[in-house]
Scaffold this motif. Structure first.
Motif, short mmCIF file in Angstrom:
data_model
loop_
_atom_site.label_atom_id
_atom_site.label_comp_id
_atom_site.label_asym_id
_atom_site.label_seq_id
_atom_site.Cartn_x
_atom_site.Cartn_y
_atom_site.Cartn_z
N ARG A 133 -18.52 -23.56 16.39
CA ARG A 133 -17.38 -24.30 16.95
C ARG A 133 -16.85 -25.35 15.94
NH1 ARG A 133 -13.24 -25.66 18.00
NH2 ARG A 133 -12.50 -27.02 19.64
N ARG A 178 -10.98 -29.17 10.94
CA ARG A 178 -9.65 -29.19 10.32
C ARG A 178 -9.22 -30.58 9.89
NH1 ARG A 178 -5.72 -28.21 15.53
NH2 ARG A 178 -4.11 -28.72 14.03
N PRO A 194 -0.83 -19.68 3.81
CA PRO A 194 -1.10 -20.65 4.87
C PRO A 194 -1.07 -20.01 6.24
CG PRO A 194 1.07 -21.04 3.90
CD PRO A 194 0.46 -19.93 3.13
N SER A 195 -1.72 -20.63 7.17
CA SER A 195 -1.77 -20.31 8.60
C SER A 195 -2.74 -19.17 8.96
CB SER A 195 -0.38 -20.07 9.23
OG SER A 195 0.06 -18.75 9.06
N VAL A 196 -3.22 -18.43 7.97
CA VAL A 196 -4.13 -17.32 8.25
C VAL A 196 -5.46 -17.84 8.83
CG1 VAL A 196 -5.57 -15.54 7.13
CG2 VAL A 196 -3.12 -15.69 6.60
N ALA A 224 -4.98 -19.52 12.21
CA ALA A 224 -4.72 -18.53 13.27
C ALA A 224 -6.01 -17.83 13.69
CB ALA A 224 -3.69 -17.52 12.77
N GLY A 234 -0.67 -7.88 9.11
CA GLY A 234 -1.23 -9.04 9.81
C GLY A 234 -2.73 -8.86 10.05
N ASN A 292 -4.45 -9.51 6.90
CA ASN A 292 -4.50 -10.96 6.64
C ASN A 292 -5.87 -11.52 6.98
OD1 ASN A 292 -1.95 -11.56 5.72
ND2 ASN A 292 -1.14 -12.15 7.72
N ALA A 301 1.88 -15.30 18.70
CA ALA A 301 2.96 -16.15 18.18
C ALA A 301 4.30 -15.40 18.27
CB ALA A 301 2.67 -16.54 16.74
N LEU A 302 4.31 -14.12 17.86
CA LEU A 302 5.56 -13.36 17.86
C LEU A 302 6.11 -13.18 19.27
CD1 LEU A 302 4.55 -10.60 15.28
CD2 LEU A 302 6.33 -12.32 14.95
N GLU A 313 6.55 -18.27 20.76
CA GLU A 313 7.47 -19.18 20.04
C GLU A 313 8.05 -18.60 18.76
OE1 GLU A 313 4.11 -19.89 20.25
OE2 GLU A 313 3.38 -20.45 18.27
N HIS A 352 3.48 -21.00 11.40
CA HIS A 352 3.29 -20.61 9.99
C HIS A 352 4.01 -21.59 9.07
CE1 HIS A 352 2.67 -18.03 6.57
NE2 HIS A 352 3.98 -17.97 6.36
C1 LIG Z 1 -0.87 -21.69 13.16
C2 LIG Z 1 -1.27 -21.80 14.62
C3 LIG Z 1 -2.78 -21.56 14.76
C4 LIG Z 1 -0.94 -23.20 15.13
O1 LIG Z 1 -1.05 -23.20 16.52
P1 LIG Z 1 -1.03 -24.55 17.36
O2 LIG Z 1 -0.78 -24.19 18.77
O3 LIG Z 1 -0.13 -25.53 16.71
O4 LIG Z 1 -2.52 -25.01 17.15
P2 LIG Z 1 -3.27 -26.29 17.74
O5 LIG Z 1 -2.95 -27.46 16.90
O6 LIG Z 1 -3.09 -26.38 19.22
O7 LIG Z 1 -4.80 -25.85 17.45
C5 LIG Z 1 -5.42 -24.77 18.13
C6 LIG Z 1 -6.56 -24.26 17.26
O8 LIG Z 1 -6.01 -23.57 16.13
C7 LIG Z 1 -6.79 -23.87 14.98
N1 LIG Z 1 -5.98 -24.63 14.04
C8 LIG Z 1 -4.70 -25.03 14.22
N2 LIG Z 1 -4.24 -25.67 13.13
C9 LIG Z 1 -5.24 -25.67 12.24
C10 LIG Z 1 -5.37 -26.17 10.92
N3 LIG Z 1 -4.38 -26.81 10.32
N4 LIG Z 1 -6.53 -25.98 10.29
C11 LIG Z 1 -7.55 -25.34 10.89
N5 LIG Z 1 -7.49 -24.83 12.14
C12 LIG Z 1 -6.35 -25.00 12.81
C13 LIG Z 1 -7.98 -24.69 15.45
O9 LIG Z 1 -9.03 -23.83 15.79
C14 LIG Z 1 -7.41 -25.35 16.67
O10 LIG Z 1 -8.39 -25.73 17.61
P3 LIG Z 1 -9.17 -27.15 17.40
O11 LIG Z 1 -10.14 -26.91 16.33
O12 LIG Z 1 -8.13 -28.18 17.06
O13 LIG Z 1 -9.81 -27.37 18.72
C15 LIG Z 1 -0.51 -20.77 15.49
O14 LIG Z 1 0.87 -21.06 15.44
C16 LIG Z 1 -0.71 -19.34 15.06
O15 LIG Z 1 -1.73 -18.73 15.31
N6 LIG Z 1 0.32 -18.73 14.46
C17 LIG Z 1 0.23 -17.41 13.88
C18 LIG Z 1 0.04 -17.54 12.41
C19 LIG Z 1 -0.14 -16.24 11.70
O16 LIG Z 1 -0.27 -15.19 12.26
N7 LIG Z 1 -0.15 -16.33 10.38
C20 LIG Z 1 -0.26 -15.21 9.54
C21 LIG Z 1 0.81 -15.26 8.50
S1 LIG Z 1 2.29 -14.49 9.05
C22 LIG Z 1 2.08 -12.85 8.49
O17 LIG Z 1 1.89 -12.66 7.33
C23 LIG Z 1 1.80 -11.69 9.40
C24 LIG Z 1 2.74 -11.26 10.47
C25 LIG Z 1 2.96 -12.36 11.43
O18 LIG Z 1 3.97 -10.83 9.97
C26 LIG Z 1 2.04 -10.10 11.14
C27 LIG Z 1 2.80 -9.48 12.27
O19 LIG Z 1 4.04 -9.47 12.23
O20 LIG Z 1 2.13 -8.91 13.16
#
Ligand SMILES: CC(C)(COP(=O)([O-])OP(=O)([O-])OC[C@H]1O[C@@H](n2cnc3c(N)ncnc32)[C@H](O)[C@@H]1OP(=O)([O-])[O-])[C@@H](O)C(=O)NCCC(=O)NCCSC(=O)C[C@@](C)(O)CC(=O)[O-]
Ligand SMILES: NC(=O)C1=CN([C@@H]2O[C@H](COP(=O)(O)OP(=O)(O)OC[C@H]3O[C@@H](n4cnc5c(N)ncnc54)[C@H](OP(=O)(O)O)[C@@H]3O)[C@@H](O)[C@H]2O)C=CC1
Length: 430
Positions: A11, A16, A89-91, A94, A273, A276, A376-377, A380, A386
């Protein structure tokens, strides 16, 4: 596929919010890292030049990438901290986020095939390809023994050649062709060198038995006898947030997934993804990510139409169940896994004791990553989370340093203007 080892708690609350040194300290406490591993993971003299020079050719230096750890993973009731090497970033955020949601629902459950790889021996110049096939199959025992004579260590570990297949093709370019496959249990190796050695060793005898000549003798990266699987089930409650209704989100995620099933344009991105999550673990553990990528995409296209590597369906009580099944040819020995000190340290962080366990945990991370993107997709959109994290990269590009990075990143993310221009403006204001 796990042996007994001291349980850990993945956990790591507030990880972070720490700086990298403090994060490493927290990780070291959680998994009981040695001082040597801590120094390696901190990036101090990780890869001595002599070692780097021995790994590939024409070495001129070393190229660094960030190493992070994804928290919250629970797989088959056991907690894992996941080392990830990735530039995007964000991998990691996520993966950690989805693992956090999943652990509230029991986590991920996995299984895998025995670590069986294939190598192909191509046979040409055949007058009777079907006859050749039968003669080769009849000589299976002899060929298997010839293979196993090449790797006593592997046989001693319980692995070795377990059988053969023969595939016959008619080609317009070079006529009839038979392709002998050797199936080799490679235990804890990725196995490419192992099976290539065997394929080359038996080729002259194969040509003799078949009555033709051999050409290619090489492993297949479509490791379809070495599949790893993971599944996760999420209740609507677990997916609910202040602003999102879990049941509605599940509907939306299923709609999003449906496109990946039927449309290769979407499936390519959907699978990117998934990779990723998978590639950063493969890189961190010193494994061959090209081999994993090749196997993944060939598997995704096995029906003749490229499709999703995962499935998502609604189960009992409206819960969402995700599954992944794909080739996962990963090793704990061989290749760079043993030579790269950081790969060794990463494997100790993971605490896996077999290549199968590593494969299973890795596909669980891929499933988590796919779940993050779909979530996410379907809600929001990808840019909010991301781009908020990418904003730190942009701030650095605009010239921010130290505490400015976070301040500028927050400001441009809040305004939804994540660009170098916007970051320069904020920096000037500061
Ligand atoms: C980015 C989040 C997680 C934010 O999401 P959020 O709702 O802002 O997160 P939060 O601040 O409420 O935090 C929730 C938990 O996320 C983690 N977390 C949150 N922030 C951090 C951080 N800075 N460092 C470390 N861990 C983090 C952490 O576990 C945290 O729990 P906590 O520990 O606080 O109790 C969310 O918006 C998300 O999952 N987005 C998706 C991101 C993604 O998929 N990125 C991949 C790159 S895009 C791509 O290349 C692929 C794609 C998308 O095209 C694939 C496809 O199309 O299928
Ligand atoms: N198309 C592709 O993907 C190709 C990939 N490669 C590269 O091949 C490398 C991986 O090959 P690989 O065969 O795994 O590497 P190695 O040959 O380095 O290691 C495998 C060997 O390790 C020994 N060994 C020791 N302990 C174990 C154990 N517990 N389980 C299994 N074997 C053990 C075995 O015998 P012994 O001690 O007798 O060696 C085995 O043959 C990677 O670097 C990859 O990039 C190469 C060619 C093509």
């Amino acid at each position: 596929m796990t042996k007994d080892r001291t349980p850990i708690d993945s956990r790591l609350e507030n990880l972070r919010r720490l700086d990298p040194d403090a994060r490493l300290e927290m990780l070291a406490q959680a998994v009981g890292l040695s001082d040597a591993d801590r120094a390696t993971l901190a990036g101090r003299d990780v890869l001595p030049m002599q070692l780097a020079d021995g790994m590939i050719e024409n070495v001129i230096g070393k190229f660094e990438l960030p190493l992070a750890v994804a928290s919250n993973f629970r797989v088959n009731g056991r907690d894992y901290l996941i080392p990830m090497v990735v530039e995007e970033p964000s991998v990691v955020a996520a993966a950690s986020y989805m693992a956090k949601i999943a652990r509230g629902c029991g986590g991920f459950f996995t299984s895998s095939d025995q670590p069986v790889m294939r190598a192909q021996v191509q046979i040409l110049g055949l007058t009777d390809p079907q006859g050749a096939r039968h003669r080769l199959l009849a000589a299976q025992d002899e060929l298997r023994q010839m293979c196993n004579a090449r790797d006593k260590v592997l046989v001693g570990l319980g692995g070795g050649c377990i059988g053969i297949e023969v595939h016959v093709f008619e080609t317009s370019a070079v006529g009839a062709m038979a392709v002998l496959h050797i199936l080799v249990d490679v235990r804890d190796a990725m196995g490419a060198n192992t099976v290539n050695t065997m394929a080359e060793a038996i080729a002259p005898r194969v040509a003799e038995i078949a009555g033709g000549h051999t050409r290619l003798r090489i492993l297949s990266n479509l490791a379809d006898r070495r599949l790893a699987r993971a599944s996760v089930t999420l209740t609507p409650q677990a997916l609910s947030t202040d602003t999102l209704d879990g049941a509605d989100l599940i509907d939306a995620m299923l709609e999003a997934y449906a496109l990946a099933q039927i449309d290769p344009y979407r499936a390519a991105t959907h699978n990117k993804g998934i990779m990723n999550g998978i590639d950063p673990v493969v890189v961190a553990t010193g494994n061959d990510w090209r081999a994993i990528e090749a196997g993944a995409h060939a598997w995704a296209a096995r029906s003749g139409r490229y499709t999703s590597l995962t499935t998502w369906e609604r189960g009992a009580n409206g819960a969402l169940t995700g599954t992944i099944e794909m080739p996962m040819a990963l090793g704990l020995v061989g290749g760079a896994t043993k030579t790269h000190p950081a790969a060794q340290a990463a494997l100790r962080v993971l605490g896996v004791t077999s290549a199968q366990e590593l494969a299973e945990v890795t596909v669980a991370v891929g499933l988590a990553q796919n779940m993050a993107a779909l979530r996410a997709l379907a809600s929001e959109g990808i840019q909010k989370g991301h781009m908020a994290l990418h904003a730190r990269n942009i701030a650095i590009l605009a010239g921010a340093t130290g505490a400015q990075i976070e301040t500028v990143a927050r400001a441009i993310a809040a305004e939804g203007r994540v660009s170098v221009d916007a970051a320069r403006e904020k920096l000037a204001e500061l």
